[in-house]
Scaffold this active site. Structure first.
Site, PDB file in Angstrom:
ATOM      1  N   PRO A  20       0.788  -1.231   0.000  1.00 31.43           N
ATOM      2  CA  PRO A  20       0.000   0.000   0.000  1.00 31.43           C
ATOM      3  C   PRO A  20       0.825   1.288   0.000  1.00 31.43           C
ATOM      4  CG  PRO A  20      -0.097  -1.078   2.135  1.00 31.43           C
ATOM      5  CD  PRO A  20       0.544  -2.050   1.187  1.00 31.43           C
ATOM      6  N   ASN A  21       0.311   2.252  -0.729  1.00 34.86           N
ATOM      7  CA  ASN A  21       0.875   3.614  -0.828  1.00 34.86           C
ATOM      8  C   ASN A  21       2.169   3.702  -1.624  1.00 34.86           C
ATOM      9  OD1 ASN A  21      -1.177   4.914   0.807  1.00 34.86           O
ATOM     10  ND2 ASN A  21      -0.290   3.814   2.534  1.00 34.86           N
ATOM     11  N   ARG A  28       4.846  11.065  -1.993  1.00 29.69           N
ATOM     12  CA  ARG A  28       4.643  10.911  -0.544  1.00 29.69           C
ATOM     13  C   ARG A  28       5.981  11.008   0.204  1.00 29.69           C
ATOM     14  NH1 ARG A  28       4.767   4.530   1.102  1.00 29.69           N
ATOM     15  NH2 ARG A  28       4.160   5.229   3.156  1.00 29.69           N
ATOM     16  N   TYR A  33      11.298   8.695   1.408  1.00 22.04           N
ATOM     17  CA  TYR A  33      11.296   7.727   0.301  1.00 22.04           C
ATOM     18  C   TYR A  33      11.937   8.253  -0.985  1.00 22.04           C
ATOM     19  CZ  TYR A  33       8.062   5.436   3.473  1.00 22.04           C
ATOM     20  OH  TYR A  33       7.504   4.849   4.579  1.00 22.04           O
ATOM     21  N   ASN A  85       7.799  -5.769  -1.197  1.00 20.63           N
ATOM     22  CA  ASN A  85       7.828  -4.677  -0.232  1.00 20.63           C
ATOM     23  C   ASN A  85       6.397  -4.584   0.298  1.00 20.63           C
ATOM     24  OD1 ASN A  85       7.853  -2.392   1.295  1.00 20.63           O
ATOM     25  ND2 ASN A  85       8.881  -1.104  -0.240  1.00 20.63           N
ATOM     26  N   ALA A  88       3.248  -0.877   4.694  1.00 17.68           N
ATOM     27  CA  ALA A  88       2.706  -0.844   6.060  1.00 17.68           C
ATOM     28  C   ALA A  88       2.242  -2.221   6.535  1.00 17.68           C
ATOM     29  CB  ALA A  88       1.555   0.154   6.136  1.00 17.68           C
ATOM     30  N   HIS A  91       4.148  -4.665   9.070  1.00 10.90           N
ATOM     31  CA  HIS A  91       4.089  -4.596  10.527  1.00 10.90           C
ATOM     32  C   HIS A  91       2.786  -5.139  11.105  1.00 10.90           C
ATOM     33  CE1 HIS A  91       7.352  -2.010   9.349  1.00 10.90           C
ATOM     34  NE2 HIS A  91       6.521  -1.160   8.767  1.00 10.90           N
ATOM     35  N   ASP A  98       0.867 -15.613   6.357  1.00 16.08           N
ATOM     36  CA  ASP A  98       0.285 -16.952   6.196  1.00 16.08           C
ATOM     37  C   ASP A  98       0.272 -17.381   4.727  1.00 16.08           C
ATOM     38  OD1 ASP A  98      -0.104 -17.224   8.887  1.00 16.08           O
ATOM     39  OD2 ASP A  98      -2.275 -16.943   8.849  1.00 16.08           O
ATOM     40  N   GLU A 109      12.259  -9.891   1.322  1.00 21.17           N
ATOM     41  CA  GLU A 109      11.522  -8.689   1.750  1.00 21.17           C
ATOM     42  C   GLU A 109      12.419  -7.467   1.575  1.00 21.17           C
ATOM     43  OE1 GLU A 109      10.362  -8.917   5.890  1.00 21.17           O
ATOM     44  OE2 GLU A 109      10.148  -6.739   6.001  1.00 21.17           O
ATOM     45  N   HIS A 111      12.732  -2.985   1.716  1.00 24.30           N
ATOM     46  CA  HIS A 111      12.184  -1.693   2.119  1.00 24.30           C
ATOM     47  C   HIS A 111      13.099  -0.586   1.613  1.00 24.30           C
ATOM     48  CE1 HIS A 111       9.254  -3.532   4.727  1.00 24.30           C
ATOM     49  NE2 HIS A 111      10.209  -4.351   5.127  1.00 24.30           N
ATOM     50  N   LEU A 112      12.484   0.497   1.174  1.00 24.50           N
ATOM     51  CA  LEU A 112      13.256   1.653   0.721  1.00 24.50           C
ATOM     52  C   LEU A 112      13.989   2.299   1.902  1.00 24.50           C
ATOM     53  CD1 LEU A 112      10.258   2.873  -1.329  1.00 24.50           C
ATOM     54  CD2 LEU A 112      12.479   2.511  -2.400  1.00 24.50           C
ATOM     55  N   SER A 113      13.239   2.528   2.986  1.00 18.32           N
ATOM     56  CA  SER A 113      13.830   3.167   4.162  1.00 18.32           C
ATOM     57  C   SER A 113      14.360   2.096   5.110  1.00 18.32           C
ATOM     58  CB  SER A 113      12.753   3.999   4.882  1.00 18.32           C
ATOM     59  OG  SER A 113      11.713   3.164   5.355  1.00 18.32           O
ATOM     60  N   ARG A 118      13.564   3.958  12.245  1.00 10.95           N
ATOM     61  CA  ARG A 118      12.360   4.792  12.284  1.00 10.95           C
ATOM     62  C   ARG A 118      11.524   4.520  13.536  1.00 10.95           C
ATOM     63  NH1 ARG A 118       9.492   4.501   6.652  1.00 10.95           N
ATOM     64  NH2 ARG A 118       8.381   6.248   7.606  1.00 10.95           N
ATOM     65  N   ARG A 122       7.630   0.294  13.503  1.00 11.67           N
ATOM     66  CA  ARG A 122       8.135  -0.237  12.215  1.00 11.67           C
ATOM     67  C   ARG A 122       9.267  -1.248  12.417  1.00 11.67           C
ATOM     68  NH1 ARG A 122       5.771   3.264   8.297  1.00 11.67           N
ATOM     69  NH2 ARG A 122       5.422   5.296   9.218  1.00 11.67           N
TER      70      ARG A 122
HETATM   71  C1  DQA Z   1       8.327   0.836   3.673  1.00 14.35           C
HETATM   72  C2  DQA Z   1       8.443   0.995   5.197  1.00 14.35           C
HETATM   73  C3  DQA Z   1       7.091   0.824   5.857  1.00 14.35           C
HETATM   74  O1  DQA Z   1       7.215   0.972   7.268  1.00 14.35           O
HETATM   75  C4  DQA Z   1       6.115   1.869   5.352  1.00 14.35           C
HETATM   76  O2  DQA Z   1       4.836   1.660   5.909  1.00 14.35           O
HETATM   77  C5  DQA Z   1       6.041   1.931   3.866  1.00 14.35           C
HETATM   78  C6  DQA Z   1       7.284   1.769   3.092  1.00 14.35           C
HETATM   79  C7  DQA Z   1       9.660   1.130   2.961  1.00 14.35           C
HETATM   80  O3  DQA Z   1       9.799   0.718   1.812  1.00 14.35           O
HETATM   81  O4  DQA Z   1      10.536   1.799   3.507  1.00 14.35           O
HETATM   82  O5  DQA Z   1       5.009   2.211   3.288  1.00 14.35           O
HETATM   83  O6  DQA Z   1       7.991  -0.500   3.384  1.00 14.35           O
END
Ligand code: DQA
Length: 155
Positions: A20-21, A28, A33, A85, A88, A91, A98, A109, A111-113, A118, A122
């Protein structure tokens, strides 16, 4: 008689899932990011996939159940591994964890950040314990490193 074509070995197929997002990347929280869009990330992944001789199926969804459906579908269509990725849902999502356990496909897995730098909420990933590994904090390169690591594991 028509010439027989040399049969080409089928490329390994990898599912790339964005949670998501992530469709809002570039707009954003640019301080976290960066300015890069999801399209740029996907294009770079496709370029790398060519070099690695693999095929990618790339999806983004803001809906948890849809991500679960993509994971389940991967187990039926010959997919060899998953690069995800979960954003959100990292977490919170027992459902995605599952689904990954159910299909038993090697998963990386990303993640950008750096999620460990953080907010405390997270720091916990429900996905990491069912993944081969996690790459976090390298921006777009987290995806590229993740794809290289996954491909190496599959070969
Ligand atoms: C994220 C880190 C997550 O905590 C956050 O909710 C995201 C992006 C990352 O790529 O850094 O939406 O997955």
């Amino acid at each position: 008689m028509p010439k027989k074509r040399k049969s080409k070995a089928k490329h390994k197929q990898i599912l790339v899932l964005h949670g998501p997002n992530l469709n809002m990347l570039g707009k954003r929280e640019k301080n976290i990011y960066g300015k890069i869009s999801l399209e740029v990330i996907n294009n770079d992944l496709k370029k790398l996939a060519k070099e690695l001789n693999i095929e990618l199926c790339i999806y983004q969804s803001n809906i948890e159940g849809e991500l679960v459906n993509f994971i389940q579908e991967a187990s039926r269509n010959g997919t060899c591994g998953i690069l995800i990725n979960p954003a959100a849902y990292t977490h919170t999502s027992v459902a995605i964890r599952d689904a990954l356990l159910a299909v038993k496909l090697p998963t990386v897995e990303v993640h950008l950040s750096n999620i460990y730098k953080r907010e405390e909420f997270r720091h916990k990933s429900l996905i990491a314990p069912v993944a081969i590994g996690q790459i976090t904090g390298f921006g777009k390169d987290s995806y590229l490193l993740g794809l290289m690591a996954l491909t190496k594991t599959l070969k």
